[in-house]
Motif scaffolding. Structure first.
Motif, PDB file in Angstrom:
ATOM      1  N   GLU A  98       0.836  -1.202   0.000  1.00  0.00           N
ATOM      2  CA  GLU A  98       0.000   0.000   0.000  1.00  0.00           C
ATOM      3  C   GLU A  98       0.871   1.252   0.000  1.00  0.00           C
ATOM      4  O   GLU A  98       0.553   2.234  -0.671  1.00  0.00           O
ATOM      5  CB  GLU A  98      -0.950  -0.018   1.190  1.00  0.00           C
ATOM      6  N   ALA A  99       1.958   1.242   0.759  1.00  0.00           N
ATOM      7  CA  ALA A  99       2.866   2.389   0.797  1.00  0.00           C
ATOM      8  C   ALA A  99       3.498   2.622  -0.575  1.00  0.00           C
ATOM      9  O   ALA A  99       3.643   3.763  -1.020  1.00  0.00           O
ATOM     10  CB  ALA A  99       3.945   2.177   1.858  1.00  0.00           C
ATOM     11  N   ILE A 100       3.855   1.551  -1.244  1.00  0.00           N
ATOM     12  CA  ILE A 100       4.425   1.662  -2.590  1.00  0.00           C
ATOM     13  C   ILE A 100       3.390   2.233  -3.552  1.00  0.00           C
ATOM     14  O   ILE A 100       3.694   3.096  -4.383  1.00  0.00           O
ATOM     15  CB  ILE A 100       4.959   0.298  -3.077  1.00  0.00           C
ATOM     16  N   ALA A 101       2.148   1.783  -3.449  1.00  0.00           N
ATOM     17  CA  ALA A 101       1.077   2.294  -4.310  1.00  0.00           C
ATOM     18  C   ALA A 101       0.909   3.795  -4.122  1.00  0.00           C
ATOM     19  O   ALA A 101       0.811   4.546  -5.102  1.00  0.00           O
ATOM     20  CB  ALA A 101      -0.238   1.569  -4.014  1.00  0.00           C
ATOM     21  N   ALA A 102       0.893   4.244  -2.884  1.00  0.00           N
ATOM     22  CA  ALA A 102       0.747   5.677  -2.609  1.00  0.00           C
ATOM     23  C   ALA A 102       1.903   6.457  -3.218  1.00  0.00           C
ATOM     24  O   ALA A 102       1.719   7.519  -3.820  1.00  0.00           O
ATOM     25  CB  ALA A 102       0.665   5.915  -1.103  1.00  0.00           C
ATOM     26  N   HIS A 103       3.103   5.925  -3.098  1.00  0.00           N
ATOM     27  CA  HIS A 103       4.285   6.583  -3.644  1.00  0.00           C
ATOM     28  C   HIS A 103       4.198   6.662  -5.175  1.00  0.00           C
ATOM     29  O   HIS A 103       4.486   7.704  -5.759  1.00  0.00           O
ATOM     30  CB  HIS A 103       5.532   5.821  -3.205  1.00  0.00           C
ATOM     31  N   LEU A 104       3.806   5.569  -5.807  1.00  0.00           N
ATOM     32  CA  LEU A 104       3.701   5.564  -7.275  1.00  0.00           C
ATOM     33  C   LEU A 104       2.677   6.562  -7.775  1.00  0.00           C
ATOM     34  O   LEU A 104       2.908   7.262  -8.760  1.00  0.00           O
ATOM     35  CB  LEU A 104       3.354   4.164  -7.768  1.00  0.00           C
ATOM     36  N   VAL A 105       1.535   6.643  -7.119  1.00  0.00           N
ATOM     37  CA  VAL A 105       0.494   7.591  -7.544  1.00  0.00           C
ATOM     38  C   VAL A 105       1.022   9.016  -7.380  1.00  0.00           C
ATOM     39  O   VAL A 105       0.856   9.845  -8.283  1.00  0.00           O
ATOM     40  CB  VAL A 105      -0.823   7.358  -6.780  1.00  0.00           C
ATOM     41  N   ARG A 106       1.664   9.320  -6.267  1.00  0.00           N
ATOM     42  CA  ARG A 106       2.226  10.668  -6.067  1.00  0.00           C
ATOM     43  C   ARG A 106       3.249  10.997  -7.145  1.00  0.00           C
ATOM     44  O   ARG A 106       3.256  12.087  -7.706  1.00  0.00           O
ATOM     45  CB  ARG A 106       2.885  10.784  -4.692  1.00  0.00           C
ATOM     46  N   GLU A 107       4.151  10.051  -7.447  1.00  0.00           N
ATOM     47  CA  GLU A 107       5.173  10.272  -8.451  1.00  0.00           C
ATOM     48  C   GLU A 107       4.564  10.477  -9.847  1.00  0.00           C
ATOM     49  O   GLU A 107       5.041  11.277 -10.631  1.00  0.00           O
ATOM     50  CB  GLU A 107       6.157   9.100  -8.493  1.00  0.00           C
ATOM     51  N   THR A 108       3.520   9.758 -10.145  1.00  0.00           N
ATOM     52  CA  THR A 108       2.877   9.856 -11.449  1.00  0.00           C
ATOM     53  C   THR A 108       2.201  11.207 -11.624  1.00  0.00           C
ATOM     54  O   THR A 108       2.198  11.775 -12.713  1.00  0.00           O
ATOM     55  CB  THR A 108       1.860   8.715 -11.640  1.00  0.00           C
ATOM     56  N   LEU A 109       1.620  11.730 -10.559  1.00  0.00           N
ATOM     57  CA  LEU A 109       0.919  13.004 -10.628  1.00  0.00           C
ATOM     58  C   LEU A 109       1.879  14.197 -10.575  1.00  0.00           C
ATOM     59  O   LEU A 109       1.457  15.310 -10.790  1.00  0.00           O
ATOM     60  CB  LEU A 109      -0.108  13.118  -9.488  1.00  0.00           C
ATOM     61  N   ARG A 110       3.105  13.951 -10.304  1.00  0.00           N
ATOM     62  CA  ARG A 110       4.102  15.016 -10.184  1.00  0.00           C
ATOM     63  C   ARG A 110       4.323  15.735 -11.479  1.00  0.00           C
ATOM     64  O   ARG A 110       4.295  15.306 -12.544  1.00  0.00           O
ATOM     65  CB  ARG A 110       5.408  14.405  -9.714  1.00  0.00           C
TER      66      ARG A 110
END
Length: 84
Positions: free
Chosen positions: A72-84
């Motif tokens: 779940e932590a990785i998923a949150a990180h990926l979504v944040r990075e993608t929206l950057r």
């Protein structure tokens, strides 16, 4: 309503105990599904839809977290990075 289709062709988990890999991947799937189901998430990602690869910086995980929580932590990180 915008439809978002996500395909993960390959998931590389370096440093993950092989016995935890499936649980971590399940947490990742659940986290991505939850975050991408949020209102506006698909529209926000619309501009990045043509990106064939998303590479995020190193993800730091809390020691002792269960594999699903790490996913779940990785998923949150990926979504944040993608929206950057």
């Amino acid at each position: 309503m915008t439809r978002l289709v996500l395909h993960i062709d390959r998931l590389v988990l370096r440093g993950v105990d092989p016995g935890d890999a499936e649980a971590l991947a399940a947490g990742l799937r659940a986290g991505l599904a939850r975050q991408l189901a949020e209102p506006g998430a698909a529209q926000a990602l619309g501009g990045t839809a043509s990106r064939p690869v998303v590479r995020a910086d190193q993800v730091r995980l809390a020691p002792g977290d269960a594999a699903p929580a790490q996913g779940e932590a990785i998923a949150a990180h990926l979504v944040r990075e993608t929206l950057r």
